[in-house]
Design an enzyme around this catalytic site. Structure first.
Site, PDB file in Angstrom:
ATOM      1  N   CYS A   1      82.490  -9.308  80.488  1.00 29.58           N
ATOM      2  CA  CYS A   1      82.871  -8.589  79.272  1.00 29.58           C
ATOM      3  C   CYS A   1      82.420  -9.509  78.148  1.00 29.58           C
ATOM      4  O   CYS A   1      82.707 -10.712  78.181  1.00 29.58           O
ATOM      5  CB  CYS A   1      84.384  -8.383  79.222  1.00 29.58           C
ATOM      6  SG  CYS A   1      84.948  -7.819  77.596  1.00 29.58           S
ATOM      7  N   THR A   2      81.717  -8.940  77.173  1.00 26.82           N
ATOM      8  CA  THR A   2      81.125  -9.799  76.137  1.00 26.82           C
ATOM      9  C   THR A   2      82.177 -10.446  75.243  1.00 26.82           C
ATOM     10  O   THR A   2      81.876 -11.404  74.529  1.00 26.82           O
ATOM     11  CB  THR A   2      80.112  -9.008  75.292  1.00 26.82           C
ATOM     12  OG1 THR A   2      80.751  -7.836  74.774  1.00 26.82           O
ATOM     13  CG2 THR A   2      78.910  -8.615  76.119  1.00 26.82           C
ATOM     14  N   HIS A   3      83.404  -9.957  75.278  1.00 33.26           N
ATOM     15  CA  HIS A   3      84.472 -10.623  74.535  1.00 33.26           C
ATOM     16  C   HIS A   3      84.822 -11.987  75.145  1.00 33.26           C
ATOM     17  O   HIS A   3      85.325 -12.872  74.451  1.00 33.26           O
ATOM     18  CB  HIS A   3      85.746  -9.767  74.531  1.00 33.26           C
ATOM     19  CG  HIS A   3      85.741  -8.672  73.514  1.00 33.26           C
ATOM     20  ND1 HIS A   3      84.968  -7.542  73.648  1.00 33.26           N
ATOM     21  CD2 HIS A   3      86.409  -8.532  72.349  1.00 33.26           C
ATOM     22  CE1 HIS A   3      85.177  -6.749  72.588  1.00 33.26           C
ATOM     23  NE2 HIS A   3      86.052  -7.332  71.795  1.00 33.26           N
TER      24      HIS A   3
ATOM     25  N   CYS B   1      77.700  -4.897  75.408  1.00 32.37           N
ATOM     26  CA  CYS B   1      78.996  -4.520  75.960  1.00 32.37           C
ATOM     27  C   CYS B   1      78.781  -4.128  77.415  1.00 32.37           C
ATOM     28  O   CYS B   1      78.034  -3.177  77.690  1.00 32.37           O
ATOM     29  CB  CYS B   1      79.545  -3.336  75.165  1.00 32.37           C
ATOM     30  SG  CYS B   1      81.029  -2.604  75.867  1.00 32.37           S
TER      31      CYS B   1
ATOM     32  N   ASP C   1      78.685  -2.949  70.231  1.00 28.02           N
ATOM     33  CA  ASP C   1      79.844  -3.213  71.103  1.00 28.02           C
ATOM     34  C   ASP C   1      81.016  -2.397  70.565  1.00 28.02           C
ATOM     35  O   ASP C   1      80.935  -1.809  69.474  1.00 28.02           O
ATOM     36  CB  ASP C   1      80.178  -4.717  71.094  1.00 28.02           C
ATOM     37  CG  ASP C   1      81.348  -5.075  72.020  1.00 28.02           C
ATOM     38  OD1 ASP C   1      81.461  -4.475  73.109  1.00 28.02           O
ATOM     39  OD2 ASP C   1      82.164  -5.947  71.657  1.00 28.02           O
TER      40      ASP C   1
END
Ligand code: DGL
Length: 270
Positions: free
Chosen positions: A194-196, A80, A16
């Site tokens: 979004c992986t965040h 990501c 990511d």
């Protein structure tokens, strides 16, 4: 493909721009507790969501090539959405190991939504991708699909993992980017594209004006890794995970306690 002859200590590589991939690592580790992990973050290139397609296509496949050469993983996971929706086919062409991409969970969202209004919350780069158009057309043709990109929420998720205090205005603003669009008042399902964002999912849920379903791809990716791994052996006990950053600075050093909570006890520079 990994098989019975794969070395048990051959890692799975998670990639990511920053800490977002930890939301993908967590369910994967829960399913495969003895999985050796290299978690790579392109801190020198962070953030990805405000970069152009050309910049990311020039950067990501080459970087993954270096990581694969260095760590010899059995499988690479692009954890990501921004990198995956833009560079997945380039990365697959460049690597000779299986590559798993993280793409917006529009299919399960379309199955879950009762009001048929779905929000896709990602980075600016992800929400404009033709890949997202295709997922929307294939799986959510009868849904109104609202999209919003928030760089502020990405930075916020990083800050929260570094231990900075909560600021409820930031998740509220990100969600308002969807709710304030025509039809947003009927939205019942939000794709965390979004992986965040799963890292601050509780704060997003707290900011929502009514209960909503938040979905991400983590569990599906864990199952995909297990499937691709097939019969390839894992070590007998969980080995310590390694985190690799393209630039190690104070920002990265402040993340060390959070990384340790995700089983990443070693920090290296690429
Ligand atoms: N975590 C990333 C994603 O899933 C990107 C965040 C960023 O670097 O902007 O899209």
């Amino acid at each position: 493909m990994p098989d019975a002859s794969t070395a048990p200590d051959a890692p799975v590589l998670f990639f990511d721009s920053g800490v977002g991939g930890l939301s993908i690592l967590k369910p994967a580790r829960a399913l495969m507790p003895n999985m050796p992990v290299v978690y790579a973050a392109d801190s020198a290139g962070f953030p990805y969501g405000t970069k152009t397609e050309a910049e990311l296509t020039a950067r990501v496949p080459a970087l993954l090539g270096r990581l694969v050469e260095r760590y010899n993983p059995r499988i690479a996971v692009i954890a990501c959405n921004t990198a995956a929706t833009i560079t997945l086919s380039h990365v697959r062409a460049a690597l000779d190991i299986p590559v798993v991409g993280t793409v917006p969970a529009i299919k399960p969202a379309a199955l879950a939504s009762k009001t048929r209004v779905i929000g896709v919350l990602g980075t600016e780069a992800t929400v404009r991708q033709p890949y997202v158009d295709r997922l929307a057309a294939e799986h959510g043709a009868d849904c109104l699909i609202l999209r919003h990109g928030s760089a502020a929420l990405v930075a916020y998720a990083e800050a929260r993992l570094r231990g900075e205090p909560a600021n409820p205005a930031i998740p509220a603003d990100a969600l308002a980017g969807l709710l304030d669009q025509p039809g947003g008042d009927r939205m019942d399902t939000v794709v965390l594209a979004c992986t965040h964002f799963p890292l601050v999912q509780d704060e997003l849920a707290a900011a929502a004006p009514r209960p909503m379903t938040f979905l991400d791809g983590g569990a599906g990716i864990a199952r995909r890794i297990a499937f691709l791994n097939g019969e390839a052996p894992w070590p007998a006990a969980p080995p310590p995970g390694r985190a690799v950053f393209t630039r190690v600075d104070d920002w990265v050093r402040e993340l060390a306690p959070a990384l340790a909570r995700f089983g990443l006890s070693e920090i290296n520079a690429l």
